[in-house]
Every structure is written in structure tokens, then in C-alpha cells.
Design a protein around this motif. Sequence first.
Motif, PDB file in Angstrom:
ATOM      1  N   LEU A   8     -49.057 -60.636  96.263  1.00  0.00           N
ATOM      2  CA  LEU A   8     -49.500 -61.475  95.147  1.00  0.00           C
ATOM      3  C   LEU A   8     -50.243 -60.658  94.099  1.00  0.00           C
ATOM      4  O   LEU A   8     -49.990 -60.784  92.889  1.00  0.00           O
ATOM      5  N   VAL A   9     -51.158 -59.804  94.551  1.00  0.00           N
ATOM      6  CA  VAL A   9     -51.936 -59.001  93.610  1.00  0.00           C
ATOM      7  C   VAL A   9     -51.056 -57.959  92.920  1.00  0.00           C
ATOM      8  O   VAL A   9     -51.133 -57.770  91.700  1.00  0.00           O
ATOM      9  N   ALA A  10     -50.199 -57.283  93.686  1.00  0.00           N
ATOM     10  CA  ALA A  10     -49.328 -56.263  93.094  1.00  0.00           C
ATOM     11  C   ALA A  10     -48.406 -56.881  92.045  1.00  0.00           C
ATOM     12  O   ALA A  10     -48.211 -56.312  90.956  1.00  0.00           O
ATOM     13  N   GLU A  11     -47.835 -58.035  92.359  1.00  0.00           N
ATOM     14  CA  GLU A  11     -46.961 -58.712  91.391  1.00  0.00           C
ATOM     15  C   GLU A  11     -47.740 -59.132  90.154  1.00  0.00           C
ATOM     16  O   GLU A  11     -47.242 -59.019  89.024  1.00  0.00           O
ATOM     17  N   ARG A  46     -50.875 -49.112  98.986  1.00  0.00           N
ATOM     18  CA  ARG A  46     -49.524 -48.589  99.184  1.00  0.00           C
ATOM     19  C   ARG A  46     -48.535 -49.206  98.200  1.00  0.00           C
ATOM     20  O   ARG A  46     -47.636 -48.526  97.691  1.00  0.00           O
ATOM     21  N   LEU A  47     -48.699 -50.505  97.915  1.00  0.00           N
ATOM     22  CA  LEU A  47     -47.747 -51.201  97.054  1.00  0.00           C
ATOM     23  C   LEU A  47     -47.943 -50.875  95.585  1.00  0.00           C
ATOM     24  O   LEU A  47     -46.982 -50.890  94.806  1.00  0.00           O
ATOM     25  N   GLY A  54     -48.508 -58.041  83.779  1.00  0.00           N
ATOM     26  CA  GLY A  54     -49.148 -57.941  82.475  1.00  0.00           C
ATOM     27  C   GLY A  54     -49.732 -59.253  81.984  1.00  0.00           C
ATOM     28  O   GLY A  54     -50.144 -59.353  80.827  1.00  0.00           O
ATOM     29  N   LEU A  55     -49.795 -60.263  82.834  1.00  0.00           N
ATOM     30  CA  LEU A  55     -50.278 -61.584  82.451  1.00  0.00           C
ATOM     31  C   LEU A  55     -51.749 -61.767  82.811  1.00  0.00           C
ATOM     32  O   LEU A  55     -52.250 -61.152  83.746  1.00  0.00           O
ATOM     33  N   ILE A  90     -55.459 -64.781  89.467  1.00  0.00           N
ATOM     34  CA  ILE A  90     -54.374 -65.396  90.241  1.00  0.00           C
ATOM     35  C   ILE A  90     -54.885 -66.779  90.591  1.00  0.00           C
ATOM     36  O   ILE A  90     -55.729 -66.944  91.468  1.00  0.00           O
ATOM     37  N   ASP A  91     -54.411 -67.774  89.860  1.00  0.00           N
ATOM     38  CA  ASP A  91     -55.022 -69.093  89.929  1.00  0.00           C
ATOM     39  C   ASP A  91     -54.312 -70.063  90.857  1.00  0.00           C
ATOM     40  O   ASP A  91     -54.835 -71.150  91.117  1.00  0.00           O
ATOM     41  N   ARG A  92     -53.115 -69.705  91.367  1.00  0.00           N
ATOM     42  CA  ARG A  92     -52.417 -70.577  92.320  1.00  0.00           C
ATOM     43  C   ARG A  92     -51.239 -69.825  92.922  1.00  0.00           C
ATOM     44  O   ARG A  92     -50.684 -68.933  92.294  1.00  0.00           O
ATOM     45  N   TRP A  93     -50.839 -70.217  94.128  1.00  0.00           N
ATOM     46  CA  TRP A  93     -49.684 -69.584  94.772  1.00  0.00           C
ATOM     47  C   TRP A  93     -49.125 -70.492  95.864  1.00  0.00           C
ATOM     48  O   TRP A  93     -48.933 -70.080  97.011  1.00  0.00           O
TER      49      TRP A  93
END
Length: 361
Positions: free
Chosen positions: A311-314, A77-78, A319-320, A152-155
Motif C-alpha cells: 500500500l505504501v509503495a504504491e 525492499r519494495l 505521486g498523489l 493513505i486514507d482508505r484501502w
Amino acid sequence: MLNLGGPATLDEVGPFLVRLFADREIIQLPLQAWLGPFIARRRTAAVQENYRLIGGGSPILRWTTIQGEGMIRWLDRLSPATAPHRFYVAFRYAPPFSEDALRQMQADGVKRAVAFTQYPQFSCATTGSSLNELWRAARRLGLGNAFSWSMIDRWPTHPGFIEAMTRSVQIGLEQFPAAERHNVLLLFSAHSLPLKIIDRGDPYPQEIGASVQAVMVQLGFAYEYLLAYQSAVGPVRWLGPQTEQVIKQLGAQGRRNVLVVPLAFTSDHIETLAEIDHEYGELAHRAGITNFKRAPALNDDENFQRALADLVAEHLASGLNHSRQYPLRCPGCTSDQCRNLLNPVASPESVALAHDRQLRM
């Protein structure tokens, strides 16, 4: 979805421990090829007893699967432009392993992949080890160029994660009588690491501290709080203070209301269900802590699943290839495998432009 994993049955405990004590990215021992299996064999019976206490095996695969399914529902959805999305689980020391996930990805025709650590706070011993094993597995299978990767290596301070953790604390506080809640001490507990790793410059302690601070900001610093570390094993020195020692000391000081917050664990497993609930619970009782409770793990919390999707959508929109911090090796690092990324999706030029956009925002 990368994580440490856990044995699903009592028979899997021994092999799980052998793999753990063989991993030099988390534990470095003299004569490790001999001493690692020796320690694993010595600990197997005691660890099996802990798993017997929680039903005979780790629930981490079940919870990770539920979290992945919820994440995908939100993510479609996102980020409809990148849909449909799929998730795969890759555990470090128990099935499904990286090879299992990669083979299934190939069978499903996946081309674009995100390595998503389920450790919110980065460490070379957790996220780093899992990533390194993922890249090694891809090469072993001849799939080094099969997928275009980012990670995504950290959050540790992502707003959705902090909101979910804050709500967990609030639910935990509801276990105390209303008249006692203002006297509750919050004991944040994270998995410890060998000091040798920390002394190299590993970022784990500072990222754990950042998560604690962010949660306390959300709580308005309305409670006293401490940070401790649990689950030290083996004949090496580990990061402290140790949670069990802090519990003893709090009891000696006359503290009677303690809420343990398992900050670095996003789902229930042996460290929460056996170590905190049983071992530390009995220790707290003997120490005189009459109200010893644990904040619930995030498990099937829908707000946490939404946070994972955010997190995934962002990340996809950024583009990183990875966080700005990821390429920075520990000052004392001697490994030639650290901070690698296999077959990155974005070129150095496009990454530079994406970073430039972030700086201007």
C-alpha cells in the motif's frame, strides 16, 4: 500509523473513555462537556472488567508495532529509492498520541511523511477524526510546515488486505469439524457508528460492504454470509443490525455453526478478545449455537505486513496526495475541518497529471 488505540492498563481506561466521549467527530451529545465525562465515569468499571478479562490492557500498540516493523522491512525492499523508512504510531484516544509521534519525527529529522490510516474502511468518525487531530496537533506544536504530507486514507478492497482476510477466514473454518464446514455461516462483524454520522452521507457502510464482497469473491461464495455491527455505546441510535441481536436470531433459527469475521479490525483488542470471544461467545452458547468460532485477527501475519508495505509503495509511486475520493465531503457535512491535508507534498498541477496517468492506464 493512525488508529483509535486502547488503554494499556486498567488505570488508563477512564481517561481513554473521557477522550472518546469528548470527540464530537464520533459522538455528538447534548451538553457534551458534561454528559460525555458522566457517561465515561458510568462505564469505566464495566469496561475495566472487560480489559481485566484480556490481561489488564489493550494489546493494540504491541500488534501495531509488530505490523509497522514488518511493513518497514518489506518497504525498504519494495521501494529502495525512498528508503530508509520509519514508522510512527499515533493513536486517537490513548498514548502514543499524535503529539508523541510528531515530536519523535522532528527529533529523527523526518521531512517527508505519509499519514497511513489503519482503518481499512474510511469514516469521518475514525480516519477523519484521526487525521483532523493529527493536523491540529502539528499546529499546536508549531510543526505545521515541518513535514511534507500525503495520506493513505482508505484501502477496503486492496488485494493484499483482501487476501489476508480471506486466509483468516480459511484458518477460522479449520476450527470446525470437516463434516460441518459446508454448513458454517460467516458473520462479518464491523464496528458500528452512530446513525447520525451515516445519515450525513458517511461512506463507511458502502466500504465495509465492498470489503465483504471482495472476500466472498475470493471464497467463491461457497458459504452463506451476513454482515452485522458491534460495539454500540451511549444514548444514541447506531448502525445495525447489531451483532449480538443477529447471534440471538441465528440461534432461534437453529443455526449451529457460526464463524465471526472481525472485518474492520486489523489486530486483536477489546472488541475481538472480550466482546466477541467472551460476551458473544456466552450469548451464542445460550442461544444454542454449538460451534461459535472467530476468525483470527491479522496481528503478526506476514502477508498482512507485506500488504501494508505494498500500500505504501504504491502510494509513494503514484505521486498523489490522497485517494480520488478523499476530497468529497459528506453531503450533510457541517464541519470546517473535514478533508484537510496539511502541507501537501504534491502541487495541484502534479496531482492532476498523476490522476491523468491513472485514467490512461
